[in-house]
Design a protein around this motif. Structure first.
Motif, PDB file in Angstrom:
ATOM      1  N   LEU A 170       0.844  -1.194   0.000  1.00 14.95           N
ATOM      2  CA  LEU A 170       0.000   0.000   0.000  1.00 14.95           C
ATOM      3  C   LEU A 170       0.879   1.245   0.000  1.00 14.95           C
ATOM      4  N   ASN A 171       0.710   2.074  -1.041  1.00 12.47           N
ATOM      5  CA  ASN A 171       1.506   3.292  -1.189  1.00 12.47           C
ATOM      6  C   ASN A 171       0.605   4.522  -1.134  1.00 12.47           C
ATOM      7  N   VAL A 172       1.059   5.541  -0.424  1.00 10.69           N
ATOM      8  CA  VAL A 172       0.376   6.827  -0.355  1.00 10.69           C
ATOM      9  C   VAL A 172       1.299   7.886  -0.941  1.00 10.69           C
ATOM     10  N   LYS A 173       0.755   8.649  -1.887  1.00  6.42           N
ATOM     11  CA  LYS A 173       1.523   9.716  -2.518  1.00  6.42           C
ATOM     12  C   LYS A 173       0.700  10.988  -2.513  1.00  6.42           C
ATOM     13  N   ALA A 174       1.285  12.074  -2.033  1.00  2.00           N
ATOM     14  CA  ALA A 174       0.565  13.346  -1.953  1.00  2.00           C
ATOM     15  C   ALA A 174       1.507  14.481  -2.347  1.00  2.00           C
ATOM     16  N   ARG A 175       0.918  15.478  -3.016  1.00  2.00           N
ATOM     17  CA  ARG A 175       1.673  16.675  -3.405  1.00  2.00           C
ATOM     18  C   ARG A 175       0.791  17.895  -3.207  1.00  2.00           C
ATOM     19  N   TYR A 176       1.228  18.805  -2.326  1.00  2.00           N
ATOM     20  CA  TYR A 176       0.509  20.055  -2.093  1.00  2.00           C
ATOM     21  C   TYR A 176       1.317  21.212  -2.665  1.00  2.00           C
ATOM     22  N   GLN A 177       0.642  22.109  -3.380  1.00  5.48           N
ATOM     23  CA  GLN A 177       1.309  23.265  -3.975  1.00  5.48           C
ATOM     24  C   GLN A 177       0.543  24.535  -3.635  1.00  5.48           C
ATOM     25  N   MET A 178       1.268  25.525  -3.122  1.00  3.61           N
ATOM     26  CA  MET A 178       0.707  26.852  -2.882  1.00  3.61           C
ATOM     27  C   MET A 178       1.475  27.846  -3.747  1.00  3.61           C
ATOM     28  N   PHE A 179       0.721  28.682  -4.490  1.00  4.55           N
ATOM     29  CA  PHE A 179       1.329  29.647  -5.388  1.00  4.55           C
ATOM     30  C   PHE A 179       0.777  31.021  -5.047  1.00  4.55           C
ATOM     31  N   ALA A 180       1.659  31.924  -4.601  1.00  2.23           N
ATOM     32  CA  ALA A 180       1.226  33.253  -4.157  1.00  2.23           C
ATOM     33  C   ALA A 180       1.909  34.309  -5.002  1.00  2.23           C
TER      34      ALA A 180
END
Length: 298
Positions: free
Chosen positions: A232-242
């Motif tokens: 079981l693999n969990v992959k997450a990517r959060y991006q904030m652009f200001a």
């Protein structure tokens, strides 16, 4: 003559001793660079979803079939303080419901490359280039008062497309998590299809008569990629652009995928995207997908 013969004897003795005793260079073991510093992986697969109902099925439903394909690849080069990571994610899928034309249900082009120089055990200076777009046209489907529906073109290849160049600092305490602080970030938004009318007059932030918009901003990216169980693999990517000129309208995007391997070639995946970008819509956008399919890793 005797002195000359003695000198020749000393030279010969030293040469013989050097030949018998290995030098430091002789003791160095030469290993091919490709096997030491590179880590590469890739995955390709096909997902299939299908549902059918009899004409007297009282639970309701519509016959449908969905087919999708994907290709993911990643390479990582590390030598002492230098690190170079590249990643590609290509996805495309269509769904066909009874009584409707086929429509796409996933469409994504994601290319990313990053060069880093390690300052200490957890901090790196980095430079990054990222590209995001889609393969095919996208439509909004609107119901007509007299019945039926119409297709409204809202997106296409390179409409929009985002090219982002970023430099800054990266915090990487482990191999499966990192934070990127893009203190100097430039993003180009492309809209090359004049037929797209969404968000008129700006069209994804691009002004009328223009095909590209430039923004100077601060960017924060958090990446998590780990096997939380054996299969079981969990992959997450959060991006904030200001954007520095419009800090009251900050863009947010979260991509999450949960992948479970049934066996060597079959997997089940749950994916989700949450997006807030006022240049696209004033409300939060989201998408979700669940699929079972064939997976080949190499």
């Amino acid at each position: 003559m005797k002195k000359f013969a003695f000198i020749l004897f000393l030279i010969g003795w030293n040469l013989s001793a050097m030949a018998q005793k290995p030098t430091r260079l002789d003791s160095i073991k030469v290993i091919p660079l490709d096997t030491v510093y590179w880590k590469r992986s890739a995955q390709a697969g096909i997902n299939l979803n299908q549902g059918s109902f009899s004409s007297n099925w009282k639970g309701g439903g519509v016959n449908s079939i969905a087919l999708g394909a994907f290709f993911n690849a990643k390479s990582d080069y590390m030598q002492r303080r230098f690190n170079w990571t590249s990643e590609a994610q290509l996805q495309y899928g269509i769904v066909k419901n009874q009584g409707q034309d086929s429509r796409k249900n996933v469409d994504r082009i994601f290319l990313d490359t990053k060069v880093g120089y390690r300052l200490n055990q957890v901090w790196l200076a980095f430079g990054n280039i990222n590209f995001l777009s889609q393969f095919a046209t996208g439509y909004r489907y609107e119901a007509l008062p007299g019945g039926g529906e119409r297709n409204v073109l809202i997106s296409n290849f390179f409409a929009p497309a985002y090219l982002t160049e970023s430099m800054g600092l990266e915090y990487k305490p482990t191999t499966y998590f990192n934070l990127q602080f893009g203190l100097g970030t430039i993003r180009q938004t492309f809209v090359t299809d004049d037929a797209i009318s969404i968000g008129v007059p700006t069209r994804y932030g691009v002004l009328p008569g223009k095909t590209v918009r430039n923004e100077f901003a601060f960017q924060l990216i958090a990446n998590f990629d780990r096997n939380v169980a054996e299969n079981l693999n969990v992959k997450a990517r959060y991006q904030m652009f200001a954007n520095y000129s419009t800090l009251n309208a900050i863009d947010h995007r979260l991509d999450v995928s949960l992948t479970a391997k049934v066996n060597r070639f079959v997997n089940v995946s749950l994916t989700g995207i949450v997006l807030y970008d006022k240049d696209q819509d004033n409300a939060i956008q989201y998408s979700q997908g669940l699929a079972i399919g064939f997976l080949y890793s190499f």
